[in-house]
Design a protein around this motif. Structure first.
Motif, mmCIF file in Angstrom:
data_model
loop_
_atom_site.group_PDB
_atom_site.id
_atom_site.type_symbol
_atom_site.label_atom_id
_atom_site.label_comp_id
_atom_site.label_asym_id
_atom_site.label_seq_id
_atom_site.Cartn_x
_atom_site.Cartn_y
_atom_site.Cartn_z
ATOM 1 N N HIS A 149 0.881 -1.162 0.000
ATOM 2 C CA HIS A 149 0.000 0.000 0.000
ATOM 3 C C HIS A 149 0.926 1.221 0.000
ATOM 4 O O HIS A 149 1.926 1.232 0.709
ATOM 5 C CB HIS A 149 -0.887 -0.048 1.245
ATOM 6 C CG HIS A 149 -1.844 1.065 1.358
ATOM 7 N ND1 HIS A 149 -2.893 1.239 0.485
ATOM 8 C CD2 HIS A 149 -1.932 2.075 2.256
ATOM 9 C CE1 HIS A 149 -3.571 2.303 0.836
ATOM 10 N NE2 HIS A 149 -3.011 2.838 1.911
ATOM 11 N N ILE A 150 0.622 2.248 -0.770
ATOM 12 C CA ILE A 150 1.484 3.427 -0.887
ATOM 13 C C ILE A 150 0.777 4.626 -0.255
ATOM 14 O O ILE A 150 -0.373 4.913 -0.589
ATOM 15 C CB ILE A 150 1.803 3.726 -2.373
ATOM 16 C CG1 ILE A 150 2.343 2.484 -3.101
ATOM 17 C CG2 ILE A 150 2.766 4.898 -2.484
ATOM 18 C CD1 ILE A 150 3.643 1.938 -2.590
ATOM 19 N N VAL A 151 1.494 5.316 0.644
ATOM 20 C CA VAL A 151 0.934 6.494 1.316
ATOM 21 C C VAL A 151 1.979 7.596 1.301
ATOM 22 O O VAL A 151 3.113 7.392 1.723
ATOM 23 C CB VAL A 151 0.536 6.168 2.773
ATOM 24 C CG1 VAL A 151 0.121 7.428 3.520
ATOM 25 C CG2 VAL A 151 -0.577 5.134 2.816
ATOM 26 N N GLY A 152 1.587 8.754 0.810
ATOM 27 C CA GLY A 152 2.483 9.916 0.816
ATOM 28 C C GLY A 152 2.431 10.635 2.146
ATOM 29 O O GLY A 152 1.462 10.505 2.907
ATOM 30 N N PHE A 153 3.472 11.403 2.428
ATOM 31 C CA PHE A 153 3.517 12.174 3.673
ATOM 32 C C PHE A 153 2.270 13.041 3.836
ATOM 33 O O PHE A 153 1.733 13.172 4.928
ATOM 34 C CB PHE A 153 4.757 13.070 3.726
ATOM 35 C CG PHE A 153 6.066 12.351 3.865
ATOM 36 C CD1 PHE A 153 6.155 11.032 4.282
ATOM 37 C CD2 PHE A 153 7.243 13.014 3.585
ATOM 38 C CE1 PHE A 153 7.375 10.392 4.425
ATOM 39 C CE2 PHE A 153 8.480 12.386 3.725
ATOM 40 C CZ PHE A 153 8.543 11.073 4.137
ATOM 41 N N SER A 154 1.808 13.645 2.734
ATOM 42 C CA SER A 154 0.654 14.553 2.837
ATOM 43 C C SER A 154 -0.643 13.809 3.162
ATOM 44 O O SER A 154 -1.609 14.428 3.599
ATOM 45 C CB SER A 154 0.489 15.362 1.547
ATOM 46 O OG SER A 154 0.099 14.524 0.481
ATOM 47 N N ASP A 155 -0.667 12.483 2.978
ATOM 48 C CA ASP A 155 -1.863 11.690 3.279
ATOM 49 C C ASP A 155 -1.839 11.076 4.677
ATOM 50 O O ASP A 155 -2.798 10.411 5.080
ATOM 51 C CB ASP A 155 -2.027 10.568 2.253
ATOM 52 C CG ASP A 155 -2.361 11.090 0.873
ATOM 53 O OD1 ASP A 155 -3.061 12.113 0.789
ATOM 54 O OD2 ASP A 155 -1.913 10.481 -0.116
ATOM 55 N N LEU A 156 -0.756 11.278 5.418
ATOM 56 C CA LEU A 156 -0.657 10.668 6.748
ATOM 57 C C LEU A 156 -1.764 11.082 7.719
ATOM 58 O O LEU A 156 -2.175 10.264 8.546
ATOM 59 C CB LEU A 156 0.722 10.921 7.355
ATOM 60 C CG LEU A 156 1.827 10.029 6.786
ATOM 61 C CD1 LEU A 156 3.187 10.459 7.319
ATOM 62 C CD2 LEU A 156 1.563 8.560 7.109
ATOM 63 N N PRO A 157 -2.297 12.315 7.639
ATOM 64 C CA PRO A 157 -3.415 12.641 8.549
ATOM 65 C C PRO A 157 -4.612 11.691 8.381
ATOM 66 O O PRO A 157 -5.366 11.478 9.322
ATOM 67 C CB PRO A 157 -3.782 14.073 8.170
ATOM 68 C CG PRO A 157 -2.501 14.651 7.653
ATOM 69 C CD PRO A 157 -1.844 13.495 6.908
ATOM 70 N N ASP A 158 -4.755 11.118 7.187
ATOM 71 C CA ASP A 158 -5.841 10.159 6.935
ATOM 72 C C ASP A 158 -5.490 8.750 7.426
ATOM 73 O O ASP A 158 -6.328 7.852 7.345
ATOM 74 C CB ASP A 158 -6.147 10.082 5.440
ATOM 75 C CG ASP A 158 -6.646 11.404 4.884
ATOM 76 O OD1 ASP A 158 -7.222 12.203 5.661
ATOM 77 O OD2 ASP A 158 -6.456 11.645 3.676
ATOM 78 N N HIS A 159 -4.262 8.563 7.894
ATOM 79 C CA HIS A 159 -3.779 7.247 8.336
ATOM 80 C C HIS A 159 -3.103 7.357 9.708
ATOM 81 O O HIS A 159 -1.901 7.122 9.836
ATOM 82 C CB HIS A 159 -2.788 6.680 7.310
ATOM 83 C CG HIS A 159 -3.371 6.530 5.948
ATOM 84 N ND1 HIS A 159 -4.119 5.431 5.579
ATOM 85 C CD2 HIS A 159 -3.333 7.342 4.866
ATOM 86 C CE1 HIS A 159 -4.508 5.572 4.324
ATOM 87 N NE2 HIS A 159 -4.051 6.722 3.868
ATOM 88 N N PRO A 160 -3.854 7.705 10.739
ATOM 89 C CA PRO A 160 -3.242 7.892 12.059
ATOM 90 C C PRO A 160 -2.586 6.619 12.604
ATOM 91 O O PRO A 160 -1.609 6.696 13.352
ATOM 92 C CB PRO A 160 -4.399 8.355 12.945
ATOM 93 C CG PRO A 160 -5.635 7.921 12.233
ATOM 94 C CD PRO A 160 -5.289 7.926 10.769
#
Length: 131
Positions: free
Chosen positions: A29-40
């Protein structure tokens, strides 16, 4: 249950190229730094200064910097020559130090490497749309 996730700088074209490479070739699964608020759940497992490098987060551990790319490559080529080579290299005492040195050399020169391999980062695509 947390699926294995590669966390990367999604404001970097070179980093985005690599993230897309792994996204197309692995089950990560790929998550960017800017999407981290959606992935606590992922953010809370990252080190304090997580923006300094990429991370591969699994249920059991967090691989950071060079170790994250090594683990992503191992997953890309599970049982193949790349994975076998990485397994062999892990037998040497200085391997981790050299791996991290190599990672830092590339990371510190992303602008130069980005001239060879780059994609428009998602963070910049969003910025352009908001204008």
């Amino acid at each position: 249950m947390l699926e294995p996730t590669l966390v990367y700088d999604d404001d970097c074209g070179f980093c985005t190229w690599w993230a897309d490479y792994f996204d197309e070739r692995t089950d990560l699964h790929i998550v960017g730094f800017s999407d981290l608020p959606d992935h606590p759940d992922i953010r809370e497992r990252l080190p304090e200064y997580y923006e300094e490098c990429s991370h591969l987060v699994t249920e059991r551990r967090v691989y950071s910097c060079g170790a994250s790319i090594e683990e992503a490559l191992r997953r890309y080529d599970s049982g193949g020559p790349v994975a076998e080579t990485l397994g062999f290299l892990r037998n040497f005492e200085d391997y981790a130090r050299i791996r991290e040195w190599g990672y830092r050399q590339v990371a510190d020169n992303r602008d130069t490497w980005g001239k060879l391999m780059s994609k428009t980062p998602p963070a910049r695509q969003q910025s352009d749309d908001e204008r």
